[in-house]
Design an enzyme around this catalytic site. Sequence first.
Site, PDB file in Angstrom:
ATOM      1  N   GLY A   1     -15.429  44.921  26.776  1.00 15.82           N
ATOM      2  CA  GLY A   1     -16.212  46.157  26.864  1.00 15.82           C
ATOM      3  C   GLY A   1     -16.761  46.565  25.973  1.00 15.82           C
ATOM      4  O   GLY A   1     -16.545  45.299  24.575  1.00 15.82           O
TER       5      GLY A   1
ATOM      6  N   HIS B   1      16.862  48.069   8.952  1.00 15.93           N
ATOM      7  CA  HIS B   1      16.345  48.584   7.400  1.00 15.93           C
ATOM      8  C   HIS B   1      16.106  47.778   7.275  1.00 15.93           C
ATOM      9  O   HIS B   1      16.746  46.441   8.148  1.00 15.93           O
ATOM     10  CB  HIS B   1      18.404  48.715   7.620  1.00 15.93           C
ATOM     11  CG  HIS B   1      17.762  49.616   6.292  1.00 15.93           C
ATOM     12  ND1 HIS B   1      17.222  50.522   5.433  1.00 15.93           N
ATOM     13  CD2 HIS B   1      18.154  49.017   4.499  1.00 15.93           C
ATOM     14  CE1 HIS B   1      17.026  50.398   3.989  1.00 15.93           C
ATOM     15  NE2 HIS B   1      17.794  49.868   4.172  1.00 15.93           N
TER      16      HIS B   1
END
Length: 464
Positions: free
Chosen positions: A41, A443
Amino acid sequence: MKTIETKVLVIGGGPGGYVAAIRCGQLGLKTTLVEGERVGGACLIRGCIPSKAMIHTAALFDAMSRSSEAPMHGISLPEPPSFDMQGWTGWKDGIVDRLNGGVGSLLKRAGVNVVSGWAKFSDARTCKVDSGDEAVEIRAEHVILATGSIPVELSNLPFGANIISSTEALSLNELPERVVIVGAGYIGLEIGTALQKLGSDVSIVEMQDDILPSYDKDLVAPVRKWLEDNDVALHLGAKALGLSENGASLRIETREGDEVKLPADKVLAAAGRKPATDGWGLEEMAIEMDGPFIKIDSRCATSTRNVWAIGDVTGEPMLAHRASAQGEMVAEIIASEKRVFNPMAIPAVCFTDPEIVSVGMTPDEAGDEIVTGIFPLRASGRAMTLDAADSGGFVRVLSRKDDRRIVGVQAVGAEISELAAAFTQAIEMGSVLEDIAGTIYAHPTLGEAFHEAALKSLGHAIHA
């Protein structure tokens, strides 16, 4: 004429149609998919994927260009880099071909019969497909309409020659020196930002008083600042009148009422998209409409029995992931499962510089009975390492005052699109602030900003 009898007929092989067809095949339903071009598409072939490829290349080129002007983080180049549009196009087309082939393989594995050609319906569940070599008649018990959308053409800027849509903008043979973009929505800004980084002189014309009018001013401000800092000319509150007589400029009317000519090698008309409802026999199907869109209920059922519609042809938000989710659901309904389409949130992402993510309710929609927690990315170690701490970016969490349930998350910043899944999942699962606050985030990552924004809402942010 060859006749095909099938349980499910899917019209359109985009992210809604091919997902619906694959899921139907997985569920053991005899399925036929009709696609006039290539499976994948507009999103895969002409939109989402090519534009993100251009954005990535433009960012690399921009960084190299800056390193040739002055050292950046210890990196310097002796001369500016060069850009070959056809070289980029070859790389982009390689990505598209690989994904297109992958979708084709998935359809084949699921047992889906793919018919290449354009469908024309004679009644609600019968269509003729001209596949070039021969015509095929397809009769189906169920029909899924997934015809998608097409760019809006402005009456005073018809497509052709130097007036292009996003499709042509992502398939240029050479980089235009001067580009004027009509429309400051996400399509125009994504492509405009990339072209500016690659070396084009970009101007943007927008009838509204600000860019990205569907987003709130706080999210938009960092994007507007980038455009202004990088010499993108913004003509806000202005109207495009048409090309000059020699076709070398776009005539606009400013908000003050003056007429100005903007020199342009290409004019990108990016005024949005509209549902693709013409040319395939919709008028023969006795389907109720909702304005320009096909009207559907919570199961994506149309007013005609056993005819379903999904994706852009059914209305806003016109997003590939909405279409895919609807397609999967409809396949399961046809297989007798009980489903309704009622998501808590559908994420929207704008791949500008910096990126924008919006999930769930906005501050205006949430009203007064909410708590707002904002964490600025200038306090994020990871944003600093990305050289993106000073862009004005932030993560904002909206939660209800009474039970602290999260109802909306918005963010703007470098690579912030990668947090869209976390934001959406939090809302979809009914998370409260304590759920996010009690989660340990790795982190250093941008995800810590989501954690800190939740802590801020609870009154005890650590790093802000």
